[in-house]
Scaffold this motif. Structure first.
Motif, PDB file in Angstrom:
ATOM      1  N   GLU A  62      -7.299 -11.725   3.090  1.00 43.07           N
ATOM      2  CA  GLU A  62      -8.378 -11.785   3.761  1.00 43.07           C
ATOM      3  C   GLU A  62      -8.024 -10.197   4.438  1.00 43.07           C
ATOM      4  O   GLU A  62      -9.064  -9.617   4.628  1.00 43.07           O
ATOM      5  CB  GLU A  62      -8.243 -12.576   5.123  1.00 43.07           C
ATOM      6  N   LEU A  63      -6.944  -9.932   4.604  1.00 43.13           N
ATOM      7  CA  LEU A  63      -6.506  -8.584   5.099  1.00 43.13           C
ATOM      8  C   LEU A  63      -7.368  -7.337   4.310  1.00 43.13           C
ATOM      9  O   LEU A  63      -7.597  -6.371   4.770  1.00 43.13           O
ATOM     10  CB  LEU A  63      -5.216  -8.331   5.551  1.00 43.13           C
ATOM     11  N   CYS A  64      -6.957  -7.951   3.133  1.00 43.88           N
ATOM     12  CA  CYS A  64      -7.423  -6.645   1.879  1.00 43.88           C
ATOM     13  C   CYS A  64      -9.093  -6.724   2.059  1.00 43.88           C
ATOM     14  O   CYS A  64      -9.671  -5.504   2.195  1.00 43.88           O
ATOM     15  CB  CYS A  64      -7.238  -7.438   0.741  1.00 43.88           C
ATOM     16  N   ARG A  65      -9.820  -7.774   2.278  1.00 43.35           N
ATOM     17  CA  ARG A  65     -11.233  -7.808   2.537  1.00 43.35           C
ATOM     18  C   ARG A  65     -11.547  -6.976   3.630  1.00 43.35           C
ATOM     19  O   ARG A  65     -12.580  -6.127   3.680  1.00 43.35           O
ATOM     20  CB  ARG A  65     -11.662  -9.094   2.505  1.00 43.35           C
ATOM     21  N   GLN A  66     -10.798  -7.064   4.777  1.00 38.68           N
ATOM     22  CA  GLN A  66     -11.264  -6.348   5.861  1.00 38.68           C
ATOM     23  C   GLN A  66     -10.784  -4.971   6.013  1.00 38.68           C
ATOM     24  O   GLN A  66     -11.630  -3.955   6.105  1.00 38.68           O
ATOM     25  CB  GLN A  66     -10.358  -6.962   6.841  1.00 38.68           C
ATOM     26  N   ILE A  67      -9.746  -4.303   4.885  1.00 37.56           N
ATOM     27  CA  ILE A  67      -9.399  -3.257   5.092  1.00 37.56           C
ATOM     28  C   ILE A  67     -10.640  -2.399   4.059  1.00 37.56           C
ATOM     29  O   ILE A  67     -11.310  -1.570   4.253  1.00 37.56           O
ATOM     30  CB  ILE A  67      -8.191  -3.187   3.980  1.00 37.56           C
ATOM     31  N   ARG A  68     -11.114  -3.112   2.901  1.00 39.98           N
ATOM     32  CA  ARG A  68     -12.207  -2.688   2.224  1.00 39.98           C
ATOM     33  C   ARG A  68     -13.465  -2.546   2.573  1.00 39.98           C
ATOM     34  O   ARG A  68     -14.581  -1.852   2.490  1.00 39.98           O
ATOM     35  CB  ARG A  68     -12.230  -3.298   0.651  1.00 39.98           C
ATOM     36  N   GLY A  69     -13.662  -3.527   3.729  1.00 45.48           N
ATOM     37  CA  GLY A  69     -14.916  -3.780   4.568  1.00 45.48           C
ATOM     38  C   GLY A  69     -15.014  -2.664   5.596  1.00 45.48           C
ATOM     39  O   GLY A  69     -16.207  -2.547   5.975  1.00 45.48           O
ATOM     40  N   SER A  70     -14.193  -1.918   5.779  1.00 46.12           N
ATOM     41  CA  SER A  70     -14.181  -0.768   6.745  1.00 46.12           C
ATOM     42  C   SER A  70     -14.234   0.674   6.373  1.00 46.12           C
ATOM     43  O   SER A  70     -13.509   1.064   5.252  1.00 46.12           O
ATOM     44  CB  SER A  70     -12.893  -0.880   7.677  1.00 46.12           C
ATOM     45  N   ALA A  71     -15.250   1.306   6.941  1.00 49.03           N
ATOM     46  CA  ALA A  71     -15.461   2.641   6.196  1.00 49.03           C
ATOM     47  C   ALA A  71     -14.449   3.561   6.541  1.00 49.03           C
ATOM     48  O   ALA A  71     -13.996   4.581   5.654  1.00 49.03           O
ATOM     49  CB  ALA A  71     -16.656   3.384   7.087  1.00 49.03           C
ATOM     50  N   GLU A  72     -13.445   3.336   7.541  1.00 48.20           N
ATOM     51  CA  GLU A  72     -12.329   4.049   7.802  1.00 48.20           C
ATOM     52  C   GLU A  72     -11.318   3.964   6.834  1.00 48.20           C
ATOM     53  O   GLU A  72     -10.436   4.792   6.535  1.00 48.20           O
ATOM     54  CB  GLU A  72     -11.684   3.905   9.357  1.00 48.20           C
ATOM     55  N   THR A  73     -11.024   2.744   6.232  1.00 52.14           N
ATOM     56  CA  THR A  73      -9.948   2.418   5.326  1.00 52.14           C
ATOM     57  C   THR A  73     -10.260   1.753   4.105  1.00 52.14           C
ATOM     58  O   THR A  73      -9.484   1.376   3.315  1.00 52.14           O
ATOM     59  CB  THR A  73      -9.159   1.035   6.049  1.00 52.14           C
ATOM     60  N   GLU A  74     -11.558   1.945   3.792  1.00 51.26           N
ATOM     61  CA  GLU A  74     -11.955   1.577   2.330  1.00 51.26           C
ATOM     62  C   GLU A  74     -11.301   2.058   1.035  1.00 51.26           C
ATOM     63  O   GLU A  74     -11.313   1.485   0.220  1.00 51.26           O
ATOM     64  CB  GLU A  74     -13.628   1.380   2.123  1.00 51.26           C
ATOM     65  N   LEU A  75     -10.941   3.151   1.378  1.00 50.18           N
ATOM     66  CA  LEU A  75     -10.155   3.867  -0.027  1.00 50.18           C
ATOM     67  C   LEU A  75      -8.725   3.817   0.289  1.00 50.18           C
ATOM     68  O   LEU A  75      -7.913   4.295  -0.773  1.00 50.18           O
ATOM     69  CB  LEU A  75     -10.529   5.410   0.185  1.00 50.18           C
ATOM     70  N   LEU A  76      -8.091   3.048   1.287  1.00 46.62           N
ATOM     71  CA  LEU A  76      -6.889   2.874   1.150  1.00 46.62           C
ATOM     72  C   LEU A  76      -6.079   2.292   0.104  1.00 46.62           C
ATOM     73  O   LEU A  76      -6.580   1.289  -0.270  1.00 46.62           O
ATOM     74  CB  LEU A  76      -6.270   2.149   2.406  1.00 46.62           C
ATOM     75  N   PRO A  77      -5.134   2.901  -0.766  1.00 47.69           N
ATOM     76  CA  PRO A  77      -4.425   2.087  -1.522  1.00 47.69           C
ATOM     77  C   PRO A  77      -3.694   0.914  -1.034  1.00 47.69           C
ATOM     78  O   PRO A  77      -2.999   0.797  -0.231  1.00 47.69           O
ATOM     79  CB  PRO A  77      -3.670   3.143  -2.306  1.00 47.69           C
ATOM     80  N   ILE A  78      -4.006  -0.361  -1.828  1.00 49.49           N
ATOM     81  CA  ILE A  78      -3.428  -1.587  -1.468  1.00 49.49           C
ATOM     82  C   ILE A  78      -2.556  -2.232  -2.585  1.00 49.49           C
ATOM     83  O   ILE A  78      -3.312  -2.284  -3.777  1.00 49.49           O
ATOM     84  CB  ILE A  78      -4.595  -2.436  -0.939  1.00 49.49           C
TER      85      ILE A  78
END
Length: 157
Positions: A62-78
């Motif tokens: 779910e945290l992955c989905r939240q990260i990808r859903g935010s414009a500020e963090t969508e490109l963060l390598p996970i």
């Protein structure tokens, strides 16, 4: 050096990952749950995230989905890290936006190689936008084909 967020509810796991990443020259920030991870990410300056699947208050998926859903963090390598290495769990993590899945236990050499690859292949905003545009174009073409009525073929001799 890059700063890596470690999100894991197990203190021992956070400490072991922190030691390993410090030896590799990375700066590290940690969080014990999804809420703490999101708070750390909101502060900025994070270059990659290592996320455990099982955490209280919200899974790593779910945290992955939240990260990808935010414009500020969508490109963060996970990179998702888990002892649960069933194919379904791995696929769920990747579909949620993880760039990689590292099964526990792992060697320091494997962690090193995967971290280097994760940070080296970080997509740019332009590349992600181009991918999204290609996907939208293909989807619109598919929709157009589906909406076009079939024309019966008539053979003339």
């Amino acid at each position: 050096m890059p700063t890596v967020l470690i999100a894991d509810d197990e203190v021992d796991h956070r400490e072991l990952l922190t030691i390993a990443l410090h030896r590799l020259g990375y700066d590290v920030v940690t969080a014990a749950d999804s809420a703490g991870a999101l708070a750390r990410l909101a502060g900025g300056g994070i270059d990659a995230a290592l996320i455990d699947v099982r955490m209280p208050g919200g899974s790593g998926i779910e945290l992955c989905r939240q990260i990808r859903g935010s414009a500020e963090t969508e490109l963060l390598p996970i990179m998702v890290i888990s002892a649960d290495v069933h194919r379904h769990q791995i696929m769920t993590a990747l579909h949620a936006g993880a760039d990689d899945f590292l099964p526990k236990p792992f060697s320091r050499a494997e962690l090193t190689t995967r971290m280097e690859t994760l940070l080296r292949t970080r997509p740019s905003a332009a590349a992600r936008s181009a991918s999204a545009a290609r996907a939208a174009l293909l989807a619109s073409r598919h929709a157009l084909i589906e909406e076009t009525p079939a024309v019966p073929y008539r053979h003339t001799a």
